[in-house]
Enzyme design. Structure first.
Site, PDB file in Angstrom:
ATOM      1  N   SER A 257       0.786  -1.238   0.000  1.00 32.23           N
ATOM      2  CA  SER A 257       0.000   0.000   0.000  1.00 32.23           C
ATOM      3  C   SER A 257       0.818   1.288   0.000  1.00 32.23           C
ATOM      4  O   SER A 257       0.250   2.369  -0.121  1.00 32.23           O
ATOM      5  CB  SER A 257      -0.956   0.012   1.196  1.00 32.23           C
ATOM      6  OG  SER A 257      -0.244   0.047   2.420  1.00 32.23           O
ATOM      7  N   LYS A 302      -5.839   4.452   8.443  1.00 28.73           N
ATOM      8  CA  LYS A 302      -4.738   5.241   7.895  1.00 28.73           C
ATOM      9  C   LYS A 302      -5.046   6.728   7.916  1.00 28.73           C
ATOM     10  O   LYS A 302      -4.155   7.551   8.156  1.00 28.73           O
ATOM     11  CB  LYS A 302      -4.415   4.757   6.481  1.00 28.73           C
ATOM     12  CG  LYS A 302      -3.832   3.361   6.470  1.00 28.73           C
ATOM     13  CD  LYS A 302      -3.480   2.882   5.081  1.00 28.73           C
ATOM     14  CE  LYS A 302      -2.833   1.493   5.158  1.00 28.73           C
ATOM     15  NZ  LYS A 302      -2.399   1.013   3.845  1.00 28.73           N
TER      16      LYS A 302
END
Length: 365
Positions: A257, A302
């Site tokens: 990611s 996140k």
């Protein structure tokens, strides 16, 4: 003892009993929470995250932070009290254990898979950044993995360069499977390869590898749920040669990611001026060699981690926008991106201060 006191005592004892029981009752869940966030333009553990040699680089400022998620380990068994607390906590997320560790995957297997994905994401980030800059990158198809017990074991090896299959040129990893499945199980297929050791030596000496050999393999029958087909027991991938050295120094991180943020950091260091204009930008997203940004897991964690560290803008894969927008941290603008070019356009607006036209995430995507 007064009746009211007795009732309160009984209720208290019952609550204690339930809490104690909850501690010992194990549930099939795992927990996700915000993890560390690292500025790809800065340092981590005392050394630059991005180290480039053999090419002119330029000063940078501001932040292009990659973000992470912490997860409970594969062998950890959450109890009922922890699960309830996680469900109630704003910054944590409790999910079925199999969501993070499908098919009984062990901690070791998960760590290895994440390390491989992280390594691949670094390679793709380099390729995407250099392509966006118009810098040529040499690529070729390789044997990525060999399945134990398959017809290819001991005959093909990880890192072998696949030049041809049955005399036909191989240009993309998908070509290998296409050519193998033209055969029936039990038939022979011929691979023309550059052995991995020869390729490594050629790269070290900055020359083209010229030694090839033919390897004949008898195909087997696929044993998955799909249609019966011929296989040889390998997966094909892509390797690259870069015109200068780009090292990404970041340990204890896994998964794919961070690809987008690595690519942007590389682009920033190789171009004059500052991509961020000194602003604090964070983000996430996989990236492929062509610069396409893909979705990731745990986006809600996140965004929280990024805002806690001071981010004001968050580059968000388009496919994650709806989930991220459901609970956006105060003061954080979610910017929708599909490609590295989208991200660069958004950063141009961010550094200029003209952010009204930014493509922002909404609950609909």
């Amino acid at each position: 003892m007064p009746r009211r006191t007795a009732t309160m005592l009984a209720s208290t004892l019952m609550l204690i009993a339930l809490l104690c029981a909850g501690v010992f009752i194990k549930v099939p869940y795992a927990e996700m929470s915000p993890g560390p966030t690292v500025n790809t333009l800065g340092e981590h553990d005392g050394e630059p995250v991005l180290q480039i040699s053999g090419r002119k680089t330029y000063p940078t400022d501001g932040h292009l932070n990659m973000t992470t998620v912490r997860v409970t380990s594969a062998d950890y068994r959450m109890n009922l009290v922890e699960a309830i607390y996680g469900w109630l906590a704003h910054d944590n997320k409790v999910v079925p254990h199999d969501t993070l560790y499908p098919d009984g995957k062990t901690e070791e297997e998960s760590t290895q898979e994440n390390a491989e994905e992280f390594s691949q994401s670094q390679e793709s980030a380099k390729v995407a950044a250099l392509k966006e800059l118009g810098i040529p990158v040499d690529s070729w198809v390789i044997v990525s993995t060999v399945v134990k017990g398959s017809p290819s074991e001991g005959r093909l090896h990880a890192g072998d360069v696949i030049k041809k299959v049955d005399g036909k040129d191989v240009k993309e990893p998908s070509d290998v499977a296409d050519l193998v499945t033209e055969h029936k199980p039990g038939e022979k297929v011929v691979f023309t390869i550059v052995p991995a050791k020869e390729q490594a030596a050629a790269e070290k000496e900055h020359r083209a590898a010229t030694t090839t050999k033919n390897v004949t393999i008898t195909t087997a029958t696929s044993d998955d749920s799909g249609a019966r087909r011929a296989i040889v027991g390998i997966s094909a991938g892509t390797d690259h040669t870069f015109p200068f050295t780009i090292d990404i120094k970041l340990a204890d991180v896994g998964g794919p990611s961070a690809g987008l943020m690595f690519a942007l950091g590389i682009y920033d260091k190789l171009t004059p001026g500052s991509l961020t204009g000194g602003k604090f930008v964070a983000g996430t997203g996989t990236i492929d060699d062509d610069g396409t940004v893909g979705p990731i897991g745990g986006v809600e964690m996140k965004t929280v981690g990024a805002r806690d560290k001071g981010a004001r803008f968050f580059l968000t894969p388009a496919d994650n926008c709806a989930a991220a927008a459901k609970d956006t941290p105060d003061g954080l603008t979610l910017v929708k991106v599909n490609t590295i070019a989208d991200a660069l356009d958004a950063l141009k607006d961010i550094r200029s201060g003209d952010t009204a036209g930014l493509p922002k995430c909404t609950a609909k995507g």
